[in-house]
Scaffold this active site. Structure first.
Site, PDB file in Angstrom:
ATOM      1  CG  HIS A  53     -24.677 -22.193   9.944  1.00  0.00           C
ATOM      2  ND1 HIS A  53     -23.706 -23.137   9.689  1.00  0.00           N
ATOM      3  CD2 HIS A  53     -25.840 -22.870  10.138  1.00  0.00           C
ATOM      4  CE1 HIS A  53     -24.261 -24.343   9.727  1.00  0.00           C
ATOM      5  NE2 HIS A  53     -25.554 -24.216   9.984  1.00  0.00           N
ATOM      6  CD  GLU A 107     -19.819 -19.052  10.721  1.00  0.00           C
ATOM      7  OE1 GLU A 107     -21.044 -19.287  10.870  1.00  0.00           O
ATOM      8  OE2 GLU A 107     -18.933 -19.787  11.172  1.00  0.00           O
ATOM      9  CB  CYS A 110     -19.981 -25.588   9.227  1.00  0.00           C
ATOM     10  SG  CYS A 110     -21.128 -24.668   8.185  1.00  0.00           S
ATOM     11  CB  CYS A 142     -19.806 -20.888   7.309  1.00  0.00           C
ATOM     12  SG  CYS A 142     -21.522 -20.865   7.912  1.00  0.00           S
TER      13      CYS A 142
HETATM   14 ZN   LIG Z   1     -21.759 -22.692   9.241  1.00  0.00          ZN
END
Ligand SMILES: [Zn+2]
Length: 183
Positions: A75, A77, A108, A111
């Site tokens: 992701h 991040e 999420c 993260c």
């Molecule tokens: Zn994430």
């Protein structure tokens, strides 16, 4: 076996290391520009940037690389924190006066954990997680208590910076039929 993820060269052109930003809006504009550019190049509609807090100096940008890498954990991040840690040569971003993560969408569940382990002391979010859910992305087990845990750990959380611009990127992704890879 090597697990290899390469941050595309264009990321440094959009988020130039050393750029100094004074406001959260300036910082978020770069994260949203990364999200938009990644989407236009066939990636997921998410971008993030790490800044050095005392100086406002940009350390590294990053984008979601799940589709490009075939790896579910990358992701925006995660790639951004990893890029900043690689650039600075240390895993702890709390050093040297501290760092902050500016992300085009609220993190999420995975993260949020990565934020905690990275040592950043401030997180600035653009689109709210409901906006990501609205286009089909599952944010995982994120609860009010998850955010409270981060705050108790001394991490300042700022929500909704340039959220209209950030959410416009997500809506565009859905309109153009972008792949939702964790639904
Ligand atoms: Zn994430």
């Amino acid at each position: 076996m090597n697990i290899c993820v390469t941050l595309p060269d264009w990321v440094d052109a959009v988020a130039r290391p050393g750029t100094v930003c004074a406001t959260d809006e300036e910082k978020m504009a770069i994260a949203v520009a990364l999200a938009r550019e990644n989407m236009s190049r066939g990636g997921g509609p998410f971008g993030a940037v790490v800044f050095h807090r005392p100086s406002g100096r940009l350390v590294s940008g990053g984008v979601n690389l799940v589709l490009q890498s075939g790896l579910s954990s990358f992701h925006a991040e995660i790639t951004t924190l990893s890029a900043a840690q690689t650039r600075l040569g240390r895993y702890d971003l709390s050093a040297d006066g501290g760092h902050e993560l500016v992300t085009s969408s609220e993190p999420c569940a995975m993260c949020l954990g990565a934020v905690l382990w990275s040592g950043v002391k401030r997180v600035v979010c653009g689109a709210c997680c409901d906006a990501a859910r609205a286009i089909g992305f599952d944010e995982g087990p994120v609860f009010p208590e998850s955010w409270a845990y981060l705050r108790r750990a001394g991490i300042e959380v700022v929500e909704g910076v340039l959220c209209e611009e950030a959410e416009a990127v997500l809506k565009r992704y859905k309109e153009q039929g972008g792949v939702v890879y964790n639904a």
